[in-house]
Design a protein around this motif. Structure first.
Motif, PDB file in Angstrom:
ATOM      1  N   ALA A 115      56.559  68.818  78.896  1.00  0.00           N
ATOM      2  CA  ALA A 115      57.946  69.036  79.305  1.00  0.00           C
ATOM      3  C   ALA A 115      58.005  69.655  80.699  1.00  0.00           C
ATOM      4  O   ALA A 115      58.868  69.295  81.521  1.00  0.00           O
ATOM      5  CB  ALA A 115      58.658  69.916  78.295  1.00  0.00           C
ATOM      6  N   ALA A 116      57.101  70.577  80.984  1.00  0.00           N
ATOM      7  CA  ALA A 116      57.057  71.196  82.309  1.00  0.00           C
ATOM      8  C   ALA A 116      56.710  70.167  83.382  1.00  0.00           C
ATOM      9  O   ALA A 116      57.251  70.216  84.496  1.00  0.00           O
ATOM     10  CB  ALA A 116      56.051  72.342  82.334  1.00  0.00           C
ATOM     11  N   LEU A 117      55.830  69.233  83.056  1.00  0.00           N
ATOM     12  CA  LEU A 117      55.485  68.196  84.029  1.00  0.00           C
ATOM     13  C   LEU A 117      56.700  67.357  84.396  1.00  0.00           C
ATOM     14  O   LEU A 117      56.878  66.974  85.562  1.00  0.00           O
ATOM     15  CB  LEU A 117      54.381  67.290  83.479  1.00  0.00           C
ATOM     16  N   GLN A 259      62.440  66.464  73.739  1.00  0.00           N
ATOM     17  CA  GLN A 259      62.785  66.161  72.358  1.00  0.00           C
ATOM     18  C   GLN A 259      61.937  65.064  71.737  1.00  0.00           C
ATOM     19  O   GLN A 259      61.594  65.119  70.554  1.00  0.00           O
ATOM     20  CB  GLN A 259      64.261  65.773  72.281  1.00  0.00           C
ATOM     21  N   ILE A 260      61.566  64.049  72.501  1.00  0.00           N
ATOM     22  CA  ILE A 260      60.797  62.958  71.908  1.00  0.00           C
ATOM     23  C   ILE A 260      59.409  63.431  71.493  1.00  0.00           C
ATOM     24  O   ILE A 260      58.838  62.940  70.522  1.00  0.00           O
ATOM     25  CB  ILE A 260      60.715  61.731  72.838  1.00  0.00           C
ATOM     26  N   ILE A 261      58.885  64.410  72.205  1.00  0.00           N
ATOM     27  CA  ILE A 261      57.583  64.953  71.810  1.00  0.00           C
ATOM     28  C   ILE A 261      57.694  65.670  70.471  1.00  0.00           C
ATOM     29  O   ILE A 261      56.831  65.533  69.596  1.00  0.00           O
ATOM     30  CB  ILE A 261      57.038  65.885  72.905  1.00  0.00           C
ATOM     31  N   GLN A 262      58.775  66.424  70.278  1.00  0.00           N
ATOM     32  CA  GLN A 262      58.985  67.087  68.987  1.00  0.00           C
ATOM     33  C   GLN A 262      59.081  66.056  67.860  1.00  0.00           C
ATOM     34  O   GLN A 262      58.509  66.236  66.775  1.00  0.00           O
ATOM     35  CB  GLN A 262      60.270  67.930  69.034  1.00  0.00           C
ATOM     36  N   ALA A 263      59.824  64.976  68.109  1.00  0.00           N
ATOM     37  CA  ALA A 263      59.963  63.938  67.086  1.00  0.00           C
ATOM     38  C   ALA A 263      58.624  63.288  66.779  1.00  0.00           C
ATOM     39  O   ALA A 263      58.333  62.946  65.621  1.00  0.00           O
ATOM     40  CB  ALA A 263      60.973  62.893  67.549  1.00  0.00           C
ATOM     41  N   ALA A 264      57.797  63.104  67.795  1.00  0.00           N
ATOM     42  CA  ALA A 264      56.494  62.477  67.593  1.00  0.00           C
ATOM     43  C   ALA A 264      55.577  63.339  66.727  1.00  0.00           C
ATOM     44  O   ALA A 264      54.804  62.814  65.905  1.00  0.00           O
ATOM     45  CB  ALA A 264      55.841  62.200  68.946  1.00  0.00           C
ATOM     46  N   VAL A 265      55.630  64.651  66.904  1.00  0.00           N
ATOM     47  CA  VAL A 265      54.847  65.543  66.045  1.00  0.00           C
ATOM     48  C   VAL A 265      55.228  65.334  64.579  1.00  0.00           C
ATOM     49  O   VAL A 265      54.372  65.252  63.689  1.00  0.00           O
ATOM     50  CB  VAL A 265      55.037  67.012  66.450  1.00  0.00           C
ATOM     51  N   ASP A 266      56.531  65.211  64.315  1.00  0.00           N
ATOM     52  CA  ASP A 266      57.001  65.048  62.936  1.00  0.00           C
ATOM     53  C   ASP A 266      56.573  63.710  62.348  1.00  0.00           C
ATOM     54  O   ASP A 266      56.254  63.625  61.154  1.00  0.00           O
ATOM     55  CB  ASP A 266      58.519  65.211  62.885  1.00  0.00           C
ATOM     56  N   VAL A 267      56.553  62.661  63.151  1.00  0.00           N
ATOM     57  CA  VAL A 267      56.026  61.374  62.682  1.00  0.00           C
ATOM     58  C   VAL A 267      54.569  61.529  62.272  1.00  0.00           C
ATOM     59  O   VAL A 267      54.129  61.009  61.239  1.00  0.00           O
ATOM     60  CB  VAL A 267      56.173  60.290  63.761  1.00  0.00           C
ATOM     61  N   GLY A 268      53.804  62.250  63.073  1.00  0.00           N
ATOM     62  CA  GLY A 268      52.399  62.462  62.730  1.00  0.00           C
ATOM     63  C   GLY A 268      52.226  63.201  61.417  1.00  0.00           C
ATOM     64  O   GLY A 268      51.370  62.840  60.599  1.00  0.00           O
ATOM     65  N   ILE A 269      53.027  64.232  61.199  1.00  0.00           N
ATOM     66  CA  ILE A 269      52.966  64.977  59.940  1.00  0.00           C
ATOM     67  C   ILE A 269      53.270  64.048  58.769  1.00  0.00           C
ATOM     68  O   ILE A 269      52.593  64.081  57.730  1.00  0.00           O
ATOM     69  CB  ILE A 269      53.940  66.162  59.967  1.00  0.00           C
ATOM     70  N   ALA A 270      54.293  63.210  58.923  1.00  0.00           N
ATOM     71  CA  ALA A 270      54.663  62.282  57.851  1.00  0.00           C
ATOM     72  C   ALA A 270      53.556  61.285  57.566  1.00  0.00           C
ATOM     73  O   ALA A 270      53.239  60.992  56.405  1.00  0.00           O
ATOM     74  CB  ALA A 270      55.949  61.549  58.235  1.00  0.00           C
ATOM     75  N   PRO A 412      76.494  64.326  75.518  1.00  0.00           N
ATOM     76  CA  PRO A 412      75.719  65.406  74.893  1.00  0.00           C
ATOM     77  C   PRO A 412      75.266  66.422  75.933  1.00  0.00           C
ATOM     78  O   PRO A 412      75.113  66.088  77.118  1.00  0.00           O
ATOM     79  CB  PRO A 412      74.516  64.665  74.290  1.00  0.00           C
ATOM     80  N   PRO A 413      75.062  67.659  75.545  1.00  0.00           N
ATOM     81  CA  PRO A 413      74.603  68.676  76.496  1.00  0.00           C
ATOM     82  C   PRO A 413      73.224  68.328  77.037  1.00  0.00           C
ATOM     83  O   PRO A 413      72.430  67.670  76.365  1.00  0.00           O
ATOM     84  CB  PRO A 413      74.569  69.957  75.660  1.00  0.00           C
ATOM     85  N   ARG A 414      72.964  68.760  78.269  1.00  0.00           N
ATOM     86  CA  ARG A 414      71.674  68.489  78.902  1.00  0.00           C
ATOM     87  C   ARG A 414      70.865  69.770  78.933  1.00  0.00           C
ATOM     88  O   ARG A 414      71.082  70.656  79.777  1.00  0.00           O
ATOM     89  CB  ARG A 414      71.889  67.948  80.316  1.00  0.00           C
ATOM     90  N   HIS A 415      69.951  69.893  78.014  1.00  0.00           N
ATOM     91  CA  HIS A 415      69.017  71.015  78.003  1.00  0.00           C
ATOM     92  C   HIS A 415      67.797  70.628  77.158  1.00  0.00           C
ATOM     93  O   HIS A 415      67.770  69.551  76.547  1.00  0.00           O
ATOM     94  CB  HIS A 415      69.676  72.307  77.505  1.00  0.00           C
ATOM     95  N   ALA A 416      66.805  71.504  77.120  1.00  0.00           N
ATOM     96  CA  ALA A 416      65.539  71.186  76.474  1.00  0.00           C
ATOM     97  C   ALA A 416      65.624  71.015  74.979  1.00  0.00           C
ATOM     98  O   ALA A 416      64.715  70.455  74.358  1.00  0.00           O
ATOM     99  CB  ALA A 416      64.508  72.273  76.802  1.00  0.00           C
ATOM    100  N   TRP A 417      66.713  71.488  74.362  1.00  0.00           N
ATOM    101  CA  TRP A 417      66.822  71.463  72.899  1.00  0.00           C
ATOM    102  C   TRP A 417      67.709  70.343  72.406  1.00  0.00           C
ATOM    103  O   TRP A 417      68.088  70.310  71.254  1.00  0.00           O
ATOM    104  CB  TRP A 417      67.335  72.826  72.421  1.00  0.00           C
ATOM    105  N   ASN A 418      68.051  69.413  73.291  1.00  0.00           N
ATOM    106  CA  ASN A 418      68.865  68.273  72.865  1.00  0.00           C
ATOM    107  C   ASN A 418      68.372  66.987  73.526  1.00  0.00           C
ATOM    108  O   ASN A 418      68.463  66.829  74.718  1.00  0.00           O
ATOM    109  CB  ASN A 418      70.328  68.488  73.226  1.00  0.00           C
TER     110      ASN A 418
END
Length: 418
Positions: A115-117, A259-270, A412-418
């Protein structure tokens, strides 16, 4: 999956001593999307072998992270103009999902680095881009000091950055949920400047006044070391101050990438939970007394629910890929409407990936039976990881922002959590 009986292991104590990791990295440079996915699959096979034991013992994956970043995967989003592969964000999502299926703590740790990159790509000066992209391609890792435990909400910052009068700046504050910081070469600190804007202040991990403490006691994602960072008079030069707020004041990819990185982690867990369910039902579970079957895998209700889980997983994977491809379309010239549309696509993926991660990790024990709860297997880690990680960004707000955009045209709001 371990099958041996063993005595309980005392978890590693909290520490502010950095784990031993390579301080002078020399990473491979990945050049294509196909290479990135192939490398991720090789590493995932390695990381999966010790995942249950690392979770049980709370053994921090420092050596594994050295392998991970040295592989070049932490630099695959660096733009081609600066020597990187600039892979599709669909590829990035698949890389993170692949690693997270093996060990979701390892899969989560580069989230803030990546995300920082993107924040650097969108908001930094040319000199800063050359500096930080070059270091990342060499193998240096960024760790976050962003969120604060005691502020009014997740986007409120009390950490400050102020000029010293000597050509640099001083940062003061206290952070929590600092995933990756304990393992990082550089720490990017979220701070508010004198004008009230949120910036990133990037400093070497050994900078005087910076203290990273592994206080993470969550029951899931146990080896992320997502603890505290104390910041007292930390000095940072102009080259380390990134105007990250610009990624929110103007349309950009920043929030969607996070956000897409967070979603990808959850796919991996599933994926991991479903694979372990199938394996356990085939090899260890007993058929229910009323089924009339010789094998648990022949139970018609179990068969149907495995089919349901796989279908929901594939739907989540499809939306994750679609979301990554959508982010690619706003990479160069994002507009307000395009970014809003991409944000909703990522939100839709986040909804389904959250649902399948929690459902699959819960169904594991229902379908595999009581013996699947035995400590020797440590299969409850899937549910603990899913329940913990999916708390990052609540899907109840994803539904709202999707609906408000589609129905009312509200961006939608523009920030790291959305």
């Amino acid at each position: 999956m371990s099958t041996s009986q063993s005595a309980p292991v005392i978890a590693a104590p909290f520490t502010d001593e950095p784990p031993a990791f390579n301080r002078s990295p020399d990473a491979h440079c990945i050049t294509t999307d196909a290479e990135a996915i192939a490398v991720a699959r090789v590493l995932a096979a390695e990381f999966a072998a010790g995942a249950a034991e690392r979770d049980r013992e709370r053994r921090l994956p420092a050596a594994e992270l050295d392998r991970f970043s040295a592989s070049g995967l932490w630099g695959i989003t660096v733009p081609r103009a600066y020597g990187g592969a600039q892979v599709s964000f669909a590829t990035l999502a698949e890389v993170i999902a692949t690693i997270s299926a093996a060990d979701p703590s390892i899969g989560q740790i580069p989230q803030n680095h990546l995300a920082a990159l993107d924040a650097i790509r969108v908001t930094a000066s040319e000199a800063q881009k050359r500096l930080w992209f070059g270091r990342v391609l060499q193998g240096y890792r960024l760790g976050n000091a962003f969120s604060e435990a005691n502020s009014r909400h997740v986007g409120a910052f009390e950490t400050t950055l102020r000029p010293t009068g000597e050509g640099d700046f001083a940062v003061n504050g206290r952070k929590f949920y600092a995933t990756g910081a304990l393992f990082a070469h550089y720490i990017h600190i979220g701070a508010v400047d004198a004008d009230g804007n949120v910036v990133l202040a990037i400093v070497p991990r050994d900078t005087p006044g910076l203290k990273i403490i592994d206080t993470w006691s969550g029951f899931g994602q146990r080896t992320t070391a997502s603890g505290n960072v104390e910041i007292e008079g930390v000095r940072v030069g102009p080259e380390g101050v990134i105007p990250a707020y610009l990624g929110g004041t103007s349309p950009s990819s920043n929030g969607a990438v996070s956000q897409i990185i967070q979603a990808a982690v959850d796919v991996g867990i599933a994926r991991a939970a479903i694979d372990d369910t199938i394996r356990f039902v085939r090899e260890r579970s007993r058929p229910w007394i009323d089924s009339g079957k010789e094998q648990a895998s022949e139970d018609v209700f179990t068969i149907a629910q495995i089919g349901d889980l796989k279908t929901r997983l594939h739907a989540a994977e499809a939306l994750l890929k679609r979301a990554g491809e959508a982010i690619d379309t706003i990479y160069e010239a994002p507009t307000e409407d395009a970014v809003a549309e991409v944000s909703t696509r990522v939100a839709e993926a986040k909804v389904l990936t959250t649902d399948i991660a929690i459902l699959a990790s819960n169904k594991l024990h229902e379908l595999a039976g009581t013996r699947s709860t035995l400590g020797q297997f440590n299969l409850d880690r899937h549910w603990r990881n899913a329940r913990t990680h999916t708390l990052h960004d609540p899907v109840r707000w994803k539904y709202f922002h999707i609906g408000n955009w589609v129905l009312n045209g509200v961006v939608p709001p523009r920030h790291a959590w959305n």
